[in-house]
Enzyme design. Structure first.
Site, short mmCIF file in Angstrom:
data_model
loop_
_atom_site.label_atom_id
_atom_site.label_comp_id
_atom_site.label_asym_id
_atom_site.label_seq_id
_atom_site.Cartn_x
_atom_site.Cartn_y
_atom_site.Cartn_z
N ASP A 164 8.31 1.50 7.85
CA ASP A 164 7.45 1.86 8.97
C ASP A 164 8.10 1.30 10.24
O ASP A 164 9.10 0.58 10.20
CB ASP A 164 6.01 1.37 8.78
CG ASP A 164 5.03 2.19 9.64
OD1 ASP A 164 5.49 2.92 10.54
OD2 ASP A 164 3.81 2.10 9.41
C1 BGC Z 1 2.74 4.08 11.94
C2 BGC Z 1 3.28 5.19 11.07
C3 BGC Z 1 4.06 6.19 11.89
C4 BGC Z 1 5.15 5.46 12.65
C5 BGC Z 1 6.03 6.38 13.46
C6 BGC Z 1 3.80 3.50 12.86
O1 BGC Z 1 3.23 2.66 13.80
O2 BGC Z 1 2.21 3.07 11.13
O3 BGC Z 1 2.22 5.81 10.39
O4 BGC Z 1 4.58 7.19 11.06
O5 BGC Z 1 4.55 4.51 13.51
O6 BGC Z 1 5.39 6.92 14.53
#
Ligand code: BGC
Length: 757
Positions: free
Chosen positions: A283
């Site tokens: 993530d």
């Molecule tokens: C979130 C994810 C997301 C990623 C990219 C993160 O803060 O937890 O769900 O896909 O950002 O935008």
């Protein structure tokens, strides 16, 4: 040719064991790998965002162009539009040494430009074909803008409505969550990943993110393996079984090790137990965040993550900046770097990018594929199908199309809050407000509008909510003036429609709440409206189950519409005026108070169950101040018509293992409207070696019945439906008595039992 994977079995022996995997190697990928330097391989593990999309962390990537040319980037995310994507792809294909195409990722969580209801809303439709269709449309629109990789579906089970990200998932139940995970993966990826209107999906967040302690985002998770496997893991596995291309790790720790560096999760479970052969992405900076978790410095955590099975590092550049050093120091092997790189190249191959890196870039598609009337029509249906009628006192709903309506509430004429959380590609200007929808659907109705209150009055709170745009606009007028204005509109009205609830960013990421009631200024408005004695309908918007104990006591109607998306107003009006009979059912339990959380339908009996009496019983599992029961159970939702369930039958009283069981029930539409009901089947394993839940959802079927019509609904229980993970994490069924409950929600009363021999 079978590929041989080398896996070290830590702790068992010092030697390496060779395990043959069933994956066919791809000659084009192997040929490319043989030409790559270690630096170039590490470059493929690097995922960057140049900004311009949503940044959900503090870091945004720097020097993106330079890095692409140097072969230091495997993919880009947060960029859209054929022009920008073509430019970036050309940089990679024409200017880097090996010309390896990039992946283009984005968070398309509930639609690209045609924004559908938030996932928790879509789940409430219990309509897998519809959900799949919304994912197909999302893929068609996103790929028309050059995107080939999606960070969805989010399948984290959550039983804690304080957690803002409940909005992004399907609710509390692993069985329903698995069906939805599968529908979404199939919708995004289709049957052919190389088709220019399908995109690779990512199941996230692996694992257990929805169990963040106290509902506080990014918080720790500590859970028994029994609970994980019986209650939380199924939807991730369902996505993998459906062929999802990639898996995203979660921010939280699991068993004391952050998911991004957790070998048990990423290798033992994901690859060895479940056979996942795609790639794993972290993530947003979750690799680097292991430093703050207290696991070590950036080099240590980067090596830990690679060794655990992480393939791609999102934004953090821990891999890019430390893996060469770790290789030189013997902390990682080139084989592991190559394996990670191979998985990313294979994904690019599966998407057809080696055949044509520009496959998804077509300047002519956007206009004909995005936000089309057909797509909007599906969105409109999805909003109506997601709406859950929580209460309809005196049958006030549906209302007449010629009624005199007082339309009030801070969300009634509000475009900025219709799309909901995680709609970064959506544009609020395309959203239809409730006020506009009513004018469209019931032009003969007389509508008097007033805002009535602010969403919240506190400017500090408003500031926190307005991070991605102006969602809360505090009026210049004093709250009392707003209220008086609304009360004046009510005087001559036949009916009052109050559109209230949460602003978009009161749920979603980093939007946890300790108090999940409707914000106080709106509660004051509701109290004042109710005191007039006029028929009152609350149209409630939120990204989570709310505590509406106070409002539920009032003699009013409540229609829950979540954050509905672009077609908000039209579809809500369809439901209000009876063009559409609501059939949505809650997919998460609504508590009476935050004090009951976690609360969910598959809770256990305990050794001291509270029993059915209203009297308080000392030394029983209960509360001094509230009943154990929720305000609204899982599976709950009313209709404008009524349904009668009867004649529950099982094909046999006794079955042997591996034998299916036929269950049938008579369902009659006994009311005055055509409509749909969701036949829900719950199972209770009466005695088993680990304490069973009181009941668990095991099947459901949405059926449509004309007024007066009666149908026999048949459901087949498969042998696996009787199974659970025992103490040794074996997935088994144990002989004994099972009880089958069928009905309209998780309190279903019709019951028949059978014996598993
Ligand atoms: C979130 C994810 C997301 C990623 C990219 C993160 O803060 O937890 O769900 O896909 O950002 O935008």
């Amino acid at each position: 040719m079978k590929r041989l994977m080398i896996l070290s079995i830590a702790g068992l022996c010092s030697s390496l064991s060779l395990i043959a995997q069933n994956t066919e190697s791809i000659p084009e990928v192997e040929a490319l790998l043989s030409k790559m330097t270690v630096e170039e391989k590490i470059g493929q593990l690097n995922l960057v965002t140049p900004g311009g999309g949503v940044a959900t962390g503090e870091v945004v990537s720097r020097n993106v162009e330079k890095k692409i040319k140097a072969g230091n980037v495997g993919g880009l995310f947060g960029v859209s539009g054929p022009e920008k994507i073509r430019m970036a792809q050309e940089l990679a294909v024409k200017n880097s040494r090996l010309g390896i195409p990039l992946l283009f990722g984005f968070d398309i969580i509930h639609g690209y430009k045609t924004i559908f209801p938030i996932p928790l809303g879509l789940a409430s439709s219990w309509d897998m074909e519809l959900i799949k269709h919304t994912a197909q449309i999302a893929a068609k629109e996103a790929t028309a803008d050059g995107i080939n990789w999606n960070f969805s579906p989010m399948v984290d089970i959550s039983r804690d409505p304080r957690w803002g990200r409940m909005a992004e998932g399907s609710g509390e139940d692993p069985f329903l969550g698995s069906a939805i995970a599968k529908a979404m993966v199939k919708g995004y990826q289709g049957d052919d990943l190389t088709a220019s209107n399908t995109m690779m999906a990512t199941v996230k967040h692996f694992a257990l993110y929805g169990a963040s302690e106290a509902g506080r985002d990014y918080n720790s998770v500590d859970m028994s393996h029994l609970k994980m496997f019986n209650q939380y893991m199924a939807p991730y596995k369902a996505a993998i079984d459906a062929g999802v291309g990639s898996v995203m790790t979660s921010f939280n720790d699991v068993d004391g090790v952050p998911a991004t560096g957790n070998k048990w999760l990423l290798t033992d479970v994901l690859r060895n137990l479940w056979g996942f052969d795609g790639f794993v992405v972290s993530d947003y900076t979750s690799l680097n965040e292991m430093v703050a978790h207290g696991i070590g410095d950036l080099q240590t955590v980067s090596a830990l993550a690679l060794n655990a099975g992480l393939d791609m590092d999102m934004v953090g550049e821990g891999f890019l900046s430390t893996l060469q050093k770790s290789l030189a120091e013997g902390k990682v092997t080139e084989i592991d770097i190559t394996n990670a790189c191979r998985r990313i190249l294979e994904a690019k191959y599966k998407l057809g990018l080696f055949d044509d890196p520009y496959r998804y870039i077509d300047e002519n598609r956007a206009e004909k594929d995005i936000l089309t009337p057909e797509n909007r029509a599906v969105a409109r249906e999805a909003v109506a199908a997601s709406a859950v009628l929580l209460k309809n006192d005196a049958g006030v709903l549906p209302i007449s199309k010629t009624a005199k309506i007082a339309l009030v509430g801070p969300l009634a004429d509000n475009r900025n809050n219709m799309l909901g959380t995680w709609a970064p590609t959506g544009e609020v200007k395309y959203a239809v407000t409730v006020r506009e929808g009513i004018a469209n659907i019931a032009p003969a109705a007389i509508v008097n509008y007033a805002k009535g209150s602010n969403i919240v009055d506190d400017p500090e709170m408003a500031k926190k909510i307005n991070v991605f745009g102006p969602r809360v606009m505090i009026s210049e007028a004093f709250p009392e003036e707003l209220l008086q204005e609304a009360m004046a509109k009510v005087e001559n009205a036949d009916v009052v429609v109050a559109v209230v609830g949460e602003a978009t960013e009161m749920s979603g990421e980093a939007a946890s709440r300790t108090d999940i009631r409707i914000p106080e200024p709106q509660k004051k408005l509701i109290r004042a409206l109710e005191s007039t004695g006029k028929p009152l309908i609350l149209v409630l918007m939120s990204g989570r189950p709310l505590n509406i104990s106070e409002e539920f006591e009032m003699p009013i109607s409540i229609l829950q519409v979540w954050h509905p998306g672009v077609e908000a107003g039209n579809a809500i009006a369809d439901v209000l005026f009876g063009n559409y009979n609501p059939s949505g059912k809650l997919t998460a339990t609504w508590p009476r108070s935050v004090g009951q959380i976690p609360i969910y339908h598959s809770m256990k009996n305990t050794g001291r169950p509270a029993g059915d009496t209203k009297e308080f019983q000392k030394f029983r599992s209960n509360y001094l101040d509230l009943p154990n029961t929720p305000l609204l159970p899982f599976g709950y939702g009313l209709s404008y018509t009524t349904f009668e369930y009867s004649a529950l039958r099982l094909s046999k009283d006794e079955i042997s293992a591996n034998e299916p069981l036929e269950v049938s029930v008579q369902v009659k539409n006994s009311g005055d409207y055509d409509g749909a009901t969701v036949v829900q089947l719950y199972l209770r394993d009466v005695v088993r070696s680990i304490t069973p839940p009181k009941r668990t959802l095991k099947a459901f079927k949405k059926v449509f019945l004309k007024k007066g019509e009666e149908k026999t609904v048949s459901i087949t229980l498969q042998p696996d439906d009787l199974k659970f993970y025992n103490n040794r994490l074996e997935f088994i069924a144990e002989p004994g008595v099972f009880e089958v409950f069928v009905g309209e929600d998780s309190n279903a009363l019709l019951m028949k039992s059978f014996i598993l021999r």
